[in-house]
Write an enzyme that holds these catalytic residues in place. Structure first.
Site: not given
Length: 394
Positions: A82, A148
């Site tokens: 991400d 994250e």
């Protein structure tokens, strides 16, 4: 799908595949918590190499646990697919998910943080196997999440909890976060400071400002509190950790009328702290200040991130000399060891009791417009990772 890849002027082999991997990952828009198809794509690359891949989704988060090898020792590569939002696309030289090649750099959101790290380890793993090596001496794990950059509740934290439930122990974990200051390999993170955010609301008494004896102005009270908070004498740090610090990040007293005292005043703050502190001791020092001010308050905490530090009781038996030798082999320089910067998912891996290190490309453009990674940094990191695999598993 991937265009504008050009050869690089270095005597390194197989760089075109590395660039293609990097571009293909960047071209998948994977703003947290969306994986953008990155992990299914990774599985397509890893399974033909012999990895057993397990994809599982949790509260909209996509996670991957991939494993190869049967030996006694174990190493994990930890990363995330991400990225943070691209922001105003007009501020970019190129579309943020185009992975455009320009002036020996690849531009795009996630180019440095951290799709380049994933691409480098993927190419390094392929090179390792193509060179005739195998994983008969140990187990190699890939632990990848799409959570994250966000709350990090259902990503690496969940992966590590699963490993604990399955009694899977790791000897060492290598995180592919961008750690370099100027060029790949100049810095290895051996730990991180803790971080926690706080919200403090003071309650007042509304009234006409012309009659101050009838009101209780929470903004004035908050001014005294802020002065006390910013005057705390924190530790100055050590060789291993930078010092602790508190920063006010937001002040709010709601909608206002210029002749009426507000009902409340609220601040948000963030504390970055060393191993000298924990959540309880931080809460205690803040509450002691508030009690001394005799104010009516509401204090809440969020996004706690514990500090971690890899200690070396036996340096020669640790992963660190392997990392240092691999960096020197590729760059001709030994890396600096650091704990600076923000938090990372390495904190979750550290709860397994294993060694945790972070090693990646330059971090100077992460989360910025025109985020990019140099091809030289990519090739260096791929070669470093290749050397790590060869030394650790052979």
């Amino acid at each position: 799908m991937t265009s504008n890849i050009v050869p690089i002027s270095r005597s390194k082999t197989n760089s075109l595949r590395l660039l293609r991997f990097t571009q293909e990952l960047i071209q998948k828009p994977s703003v947290t918590p969306n994986d953008g198809g990155c992990i299914p794509w990774l599985i397509e690359q890893l399974e033909p190499m012999g990895f057993q891949c397990q994809l599982f989704k949790l509260n909209g988060i996509t996670n991957l646990i991939a494993q190869i090898g049967e030996g006694s020792k174990s190493l994990a590569f930890l990363g995330h697919t991400d990225v943070v939002p691209e922001g105003d696309s007009e501020q970019w030289l190129f579309p943020p998910f185009s992975a455009q090649f320009h002036n020996n750099h690849i531009y795009g959101r996630g180019a440095a943080d951290m799709k380049s790290g994933i691409a480098c380890m993927l190419d390094a793993t392929k090179q390792y196997l193509e060179s005739g090596f195998d994983f008969s001496e140990g187990k190699f794990y890939w632990l990848i999440t799409s959570d994250e950059e966000g709350e990090a509740e259902y990503g690496t934290r969940a992966i590590i909890e699963y490993l604990k439930q399955e009694s899977i122990q790791l000897d060492a974990c290598l995180v592919g976060e961008p750690t370099a200051q100027k060029q790949t390999g100049d810095t290895i993170k051996i730990g991180r400071r803790g971080a926690i955010s706080g919200s403090l609301k003071l309650l007042g008494k509304v009234g006409h400002v012309a009659y101050p004896h009838h009101i209780k102005n929470p903004v004035h009270q908050m001014g005294n509190v802020i002065q006390s908070l910013t005057s705390i004498e924190w530790d100055e740090g050590s060789i291993d950790f930078p010092g602790t610090s508190l920063q006010i990040t937001h002040i709010d007293s709601g909608d206002f009328t210029d002749n009426v005292s507000p009902k409340f005043c609220e601040i948000h703050f963030n504390i970055r702290y060393s191993h000298h502190w924990c959540e309880k001791t931080l809460n205690d020092i803040i509450e002691n200040i508030l009690e001394s001010q005799a104010v009516s308050y509401q204090l809440t905490w969020e996004r706690p991130c514990a500090p971690y530090m890899t200690h070396h009781l036996n340096y020669e038996q640790s992963l660190l000399p392997v990392l240092e030798k691999s960096v020197f082999k590729s760059t001709g320089h030994y890396p600096k060891l650091s704990t600076s910067g923000g938090t990372s998912d390495g904190r979750f891996a550290a709860t397994l009791g294993c060694e945790v290190y972070e090693l990646g490309v330059c971090n100077s453009t992460i989360h910025q417009y025109n985020e990019c990674v140099s091809v030289n940094d990519l090739v260096s990191l791929r070669d470093i990772y290749s050397s790590i695999l060869e030394q650790y598993f052979n």
